[in-house]
Design an enzyme around this catalytic site. Structure first.
Site, mmCIF file in Angstrom:
data_model
loop_
_atom_site.group_PDB
_atom_site.id
_atom_site.type_symbol
_atom_site.label_atom_id
_atom_site.label_comp_id
_atom_site.label_asym_id
_atom_site.label_seq_id
_atom_site.Cartn_x
_atom_site.Cartn_y
_atom_site.Cartn_z
ATOM 1 N N ARG A 114 45.871 49.593 45.632
ATOM 2 C CA ARG A 114 46.343 49.154 44.315
ATOM 3 C C ARG A 114 46.717 50.381 43.493
ATOM 4 O O ARG A 114 46.469 51.503 43.916
ATOM 5 C CB ARG A 114 45.272 48.320 43.596
ATOM 6 C CG ARG A 114 44.060 49.132 43.202
ATOM 7 C CD ARG A 114 43.066 48.281 42.420
ATOM 8 N NE ARG A 114 42.025 49.137 41.866
ATOM 9 C CZ ARG A 114 40.911 48.699 41.319
ATOM 10 N NH1 ARG A 114 40.670 47.406 41.254
ATOM 11 N NH2 ARG A 114 40.017 49.525 40.828
ATOM 12 N N GLU A 153 43.190 49.634 33.966
ATOM 13 C CA GLU A 153 42.715 51.004 34.220
ATOM 14 C C GLU A 153 43.860 51.928 34.646
ATOM 15 O O GLU A 153 43.876 52.452 35.764
ATOM 16 C CB GLU A 153 41.606 51.012 35.275
ATOM 17 C CG GLU A 153 40.318 50.368 34.806
ATOM 18 C CD GLU A 153 39.154 50.577 35.770
ATOM 19 O OE1 GLU A 153 39.396 50.896 36.949
ATOM 20 O OE2 GLU A 153 38.011 50.416 35.332
ATOM 21 N N GLU A 305 34.690 45.100 31.401
ATOM 22 C CA GLU A 305 34.098 44.936 32.735
ATOM 23 C C GLU A 305 32.762 45.638 32.813
ATOM 24 O O GLU A 305 32.601 46.758 32.337
ATOM 25 C CB GLU A 305 34.983 45.580 33.807
ATOM 26 C CG GLU A 305 36.318 44.954 34.023
ATOM 27 C CD GLU A 305 37.089 45.717 35.104
ATOM 28 O OE1 GLU A 305 36.462 46.412 35.920
ATOM 29 O OE2 GLU A 305 38.317 45.640 35.098
ATOM 30 N N TRP A 313 31.601 51.149 45.162
ATOM 31 C CA TRP A 313 32.413 52.372 45.265
ATOM 32 C C TRP A 313 31.586 53.639 45.114
ATOM 33 O O TRP A 313 32.141 54.725 45.047
ATOM 34 C CB TRP A 313 33.567 52.333 44.265
ATOM 35 C CG TRP A 313 33.231 51.766 42.925
ATOM 36 C CD1 TRP A 313 33.479 50.495 42.488
ATOM 37 C CD2 TRP A 313 32.563 52.433 41.838
ATOM 38 N NE1 TRP A 313 33.028 50.315 41.202
ATOM 39 C CE2 TRP A 313 32.457 51.492 40.778
ATOM 40 C CE3 TRP A 313 32.052 53.708 41.641
ATOM 41 C CZ2 TRP A 313 31.861 51.797 39.548
ATOM 42 C CZ3 TRP A 313 31.455 54.019 40.429
ATOM 43 C CH2 TRP A 313 31.372 53.068 39.394
ATOM 44 N N GLU A 353 36.694 44.533 47.853
ATOM 45 C CA GLU A 353 35.550 44.500 46.941
ATOM 46 C C GLU A 353 34.594 43.347 47.231
ATOM 47 O O GLU A 353 33.886 42.891 46.338
ATOM 48 C CB GLU A 353 36.057 44.480 45.494
ATOM 49 C CG GLU A 353 36.720 45.808 45.150
ATOM 50 C CD GLU A 353 37.162 45.945 43.698
ATOM 51 O OE1 GLU A 353 37.054 47.057 43.166
ATOM 52 O OE2 GLU A 353 37.634 44.956 43.130
ATOM 53 N N PHE A 355 31.864 43.434 48.693
ATOM 54 C CA PHE A 355 30.464 43.823 48.489
ATOM 55 C C PHE A 355 30.173 44.184 47.036
ATOM 56 O O PHE A 355 29.107 44.675 46.713
ATOM 57 C CB PHE A 355 30.093 44.989 49.415
ATOM 58 C CG PHE A 355 30.181 44.640 50.874
ATOM 59 C CD1 PHE A 355 29.435 43.582 51.391
ATOM 60 C CD2 PHE A 355 31.027 45.332 51.729
ATOM 61 C CE1 PHE A 355 29.531 43.229 52.732
ATOM 62 C CE2 PHE A 355 31.126 44.998 53.071
ATOM 63 C CZ PHE A 355 30.375 43.936 53.571
ATOM 64 N N HIS A 356 31.168 43.982 46.184
ATOM 65 C CA HIS A 356 30.970 44.217 44.746
ATOM 66 C C HIS A 356 30.465 42.912 44.139
ATOM 67 O O HIS A 356 30.999 41.841 44.403
ATOM 68 C CB HIS A 356 32.309 44.620 44.116
ATOM 69 C CG HIS A 356 32.198 45.117 42.708
ATOM 70 N ND1 HIS A 356 31.827 44.308 41.661
ATOM 71 C CD2 HIS A 356 32.411 46.341 42.175
ATOM 72 C CE1 HIS A 356 31.817 45.025 40.542
ATOM 73 N NE2 HIS A 356 32.171 46.269 40.835
HETATM 74 C C1 GLA Z 1 37.393 48.557 37.920
HETATM 75 C C2 GLA Z 1 38.563 47.617 38.065
HETATM 76 C C3 GLA Z 1 38.211 46.316 38.692
HETATM 77 C C4 GLA Z 1 37.258 46.487 39.837
HETATM 78 C C5 GLA Z 1 36.057 47.225 39.355
HETATM 79 C C6 GLA Z 1 35.012 47.432 40.397
HETATM 80 O O1 GLA Z 1 36.744 48.479 36.735
HETATM 81 O O2 GLA Z 1 39.223 47.421 36.846
HETATM 82 O O3 GLA Z 1 39.389 45.710 39.129
HETATM 83 O O4 GLA Z 1 37.884 47.210 40.848
HETATM 84 O O5 GLA Z 1 36.450 48.502 38.929
HETATM 85 O O6 GLA Z 1 33.896 48.098 39.884
#
Ligand code: GLA
Length: 656
Positions: A114, A153, A305, A313, A353, A355-356
């Site tokens: 991304r 971001e 977030e 990560w 993600e 595992f997030h």
């Molecule tokens: C960032 C991104 C999200 C996601 C989170 C994971 O904050 O904006 O899309 O990838 O990290 O922690």
């Protein structure tokens, strides 16, 4: 201008990124049931939906989003609608390789992850504008829409050819003539004089160290170009919905964007905060980012977030122990957040993600994570009326600046051990431990409302910033500066004498002979404390020497100087010493901690007429709070004493 309150309507907003395109439709209905049971009031849709919305160039697939917008509205949940422009579909890179960013080594960053877009690519910007336009036209009038979330971001650097051309344009605008650029960059050094604009490149990997001012300008340029991308999309959505606020989410304390400058272009300042549950100082980190974001927002801000459990990560990704997510969420509220959101609503089962964590984890409705999500939702509802929109008072400010950070990171620096954010964090931690709520401030901003201002370490200061600090002290303010401050001007040219003469005068320093950086783990003894990271060979002028070096080459020379209300610390005292010193100076300056006599690990923050108490540890503690209070969370009345258990929180209002 619209503001956060236009989206929250005077309530605390609660929710998260929602990525329904990853799930079959029956799950959407299940999601809505769970959202309502958890008190979710807002979802952010569409952040990474570009290939779903535009599967082929110019095609549009809005049906699924129509359904979701309607579903949200029917269920009383507001939508923060994102432009999907942070992750272009694969067709874009395939058909238009000019949209792909290039690293400093000349390597293309391909699709398959991304954020693989070049901020300077005209093609990327054209596609981004088109999808933004169509989203705004289609959903601008939808009753579920409460706010716009542009991109996600922003963080992509680009050293490619189109970026090089844009860099040259940016430089021409800044310098006007090549002579001015050559002078500012000091190109007489190493035969770098430019005879034509076309000869200038982004600071691609050279044989040896780069020109530091070229790098500094490239950082400024990159931040400005990403900001241009944001502003272009913001202006499109604004045209359709002038009454709705617009934001883009910052990474916390991230080097790539000058967030001071960016915040001026946002209606709502939002940030993503991911303290490491295994970091013993995670609470301080959370407080620091909250303080920084509130200062950028100049009022309530949005936690766009956070993670309900582990991220995926870090090297090792720790879940959050029971109660920690609630604690840190309410802590963000105390530090000024009016919106508590997550990445993401439902934990993904596929993709990078999986595992997030999510608010609904793989363990589902009965899982601990969702049960805690529900509890927090109920508590935010409880606090909402009392908290939303209120201010967080601070008598102390920490001065922080992206440009100085950038200049500090150069190849040929004095010590690679100096990590700018770590130094800022050490100073914030000292004030936090001493019980002060702190704002952050830009070096050029008016400071007179603060009783104490600290500058942890600003290697580069503009003339205006220097004058501002001097004016602040002359006007009666108390200033404490850390090491290696005011060494360079805005072109990263070292000031005569190694430190700006006005600052030397302010701190009562006669001469600065040398900087003596310390190796990792090496310390220097000073009167009453131990210094780390850095030391300086100084001669005092009008200043009083508060502490001398007592070991090594600098034995007997001044380490800490005080000249009236201006203090200079030429080393970084170890944490306890910095805390005690700043506590003493704050006290002398009339800045009071929120509460005194707190047990270790307990934090007190005032917001509006409320007093928030946080037990960041796991033991039961007793906190003395003079007077009778109602605890809005427990519903009980407390008289003089509050008990807090593991990760306990109290939100107190004075009883009538
Ligand atoms: C960032 C991104 C999200 C996601 C989170 C994971 O904050 O904006 O899309 O990838 O990290 O922690």
């Amino acid at each position: 201008m619209p503001e956060l309150n236009d989206a929250t309507r005077g309530r605390l907003l609660y929710g998260g990124d929602y990525n329904p395109e990853q799930w079959p439709e029956e799950i959407w209905h299940e999601d809505l049931r769970l959202m309502k049971s958890a008190g979710v009031t807002s979802v952010t849709l569409g952040v990474f939906s570009w290939s779903t919305l535009e599967p082929k160039p110019g095609e549009r697939e809005f049906g699924w989003l129509d359904t979701l917008m309607d579903l949200m509205h029917d269920n009383g949940i507001g939508v923060v609608l994102a432009t999907p422009t942070s992750s272009p579909p694969p067709w874009m890179g395939r058909l238009h390789p000019d949209t792909l960013p290039v690293t400093e080594e000349g390597r293309t960053e391909w699709w398959g992850g991304r954020q693989h877009f070049s901020h300077s690519s005209a093609t990327y910007r054209r596609y981004a504008a088109a999808i933004t336009e169509d989203l705004a036209a289609r959903y601008g009038g939808h009753p579920a829409l409460t706010m716009w979330h542009i991109n996600n971001e922003y963080c992509t650097f680009d050293y490619g050819d189109e970026s090089a051309a844009a860099f040259r344009r940016w430089l021409r605008e800044k310098y006007g003539t090549l002579d001015a650029l050559n002078e500012a960059w000091g190109t007489a050094f190493w035969s770098q004089g430019y005879d034509t604009w076309d000869g200038i490149l982004p600071p691609r990997r050279p044989h040896y160290m780069r020109n530091p001012t070229q790098v500094l300008d490239f950082r400024r340029f990159t931040s400005d170009m990403l900001l241009e991308c944001y502003v272009a999309e913001r202006d499109i959505v604004r045209r359709h919905t002038p009454h709705l606020p617009v934001t883009t989410n910052f990474m916390p304390f991230w080097t790539g964007q000058d967030a001071w400058k960016w915040a001026e272009q946002e209606d709502v300042v939002s940030v993503d905060i991911y303290p490491d549950p295994a970091d013993g100082w995670g609470a301080q980190y959370n407080a620091m980012i909250g303080d920084m974001t509130r200062s950028q927002a100049r009022g309530p801000w949005m936690l766009m977030e956070q993670a309900a459990g582990p991220v995926n990560w870090r090297g090792v990704n720790h879940p959050k122990p029971r109660g920690l997510n609630r604690l840190w969420s309410l802590q963000s509220v105390a530090h000024g957040a009016d919106a508590i959101c997550y990445f993401q609503w439902r934990q993904s089962r596929q993709g990078a993600e999986k595992f997030h964590s999510g608010m609904v984890s793989h363990a589902g409705e009965q899982g601990r994570t969702f049960q805690e999500t529900k509890q927090l939702g109920a508590e935010l509802t409880l606090l909402s009326d009392a908290v939303a929109g209120s201010a967080v008072p601070a008598e102390v400010a920490v001065v922080h600046d992206w440009e100085s950070w950038w200049a500090d990171q150069q190849d040929g620096r004095i010590s690679s051990e100096v990590d700018y954010p770590a130094v800022v964090r050490a100073w914030h931690r000292a004030l936090w431990e001493a019980g002060h709520t702190t704002d952050f401030a830009r070096p050029e901003q008016e400071l007179s409302r603060y009783k104490l201002v600290v500058v942890p370490h600003l290697y580069l200061l503009t003339d205006a910033a220097v004058d501002n600090l001097v004016t602040y002290v002359r006007g009666g303010g108390t200033l404490v500066s850390g090491f290696h401050t005011g060494a360079a001007d805005e072109d990263d040219r070292i000031r005569a004498g190694g430190m700006d003469a006005r600052l030397r005068d302010l701190f009562g320093i006669a001469t600065l002979q040398e900087w003596w950086p310390l190796d990792a783990g090496v310390t220097v003894q000073c009167d009453g404390f131990v210094g780390t990271l850095w030391s300086e060979e100084l001669e005092a002028g009008s200043a009083e020497t508060v502490a001398h070096y007592r070991s090594g080459e600098l034995d007997g020379l001044p380490a800490v100087l005080r000249n009236g209300c201006a203090w200079y610390l030429s080393t970084l005292p170890e944490p306890g010493a910095l805390r005690d010193l700043l506590a003493r100076v704050a006290d002398r300056a009339g800045a009071r901690p929120v509460l005194t006599g707190l047990p270790a690990g307990v934090e007190a923050v005032r917001r509006g007429d409320l007093l928030f108490l946080f037990q960041h540890g796991r033991d039961k503690v007793t906190v003395s709070v003079p007077g009778r209070h109602h605890d809005l969370l427990s519903g009980s009345t407390v008289d003089g004493v509050v008990e807090l258990g593991r990760y306990g929180v109290a939100v107190l209002r004075k009883a009538a």
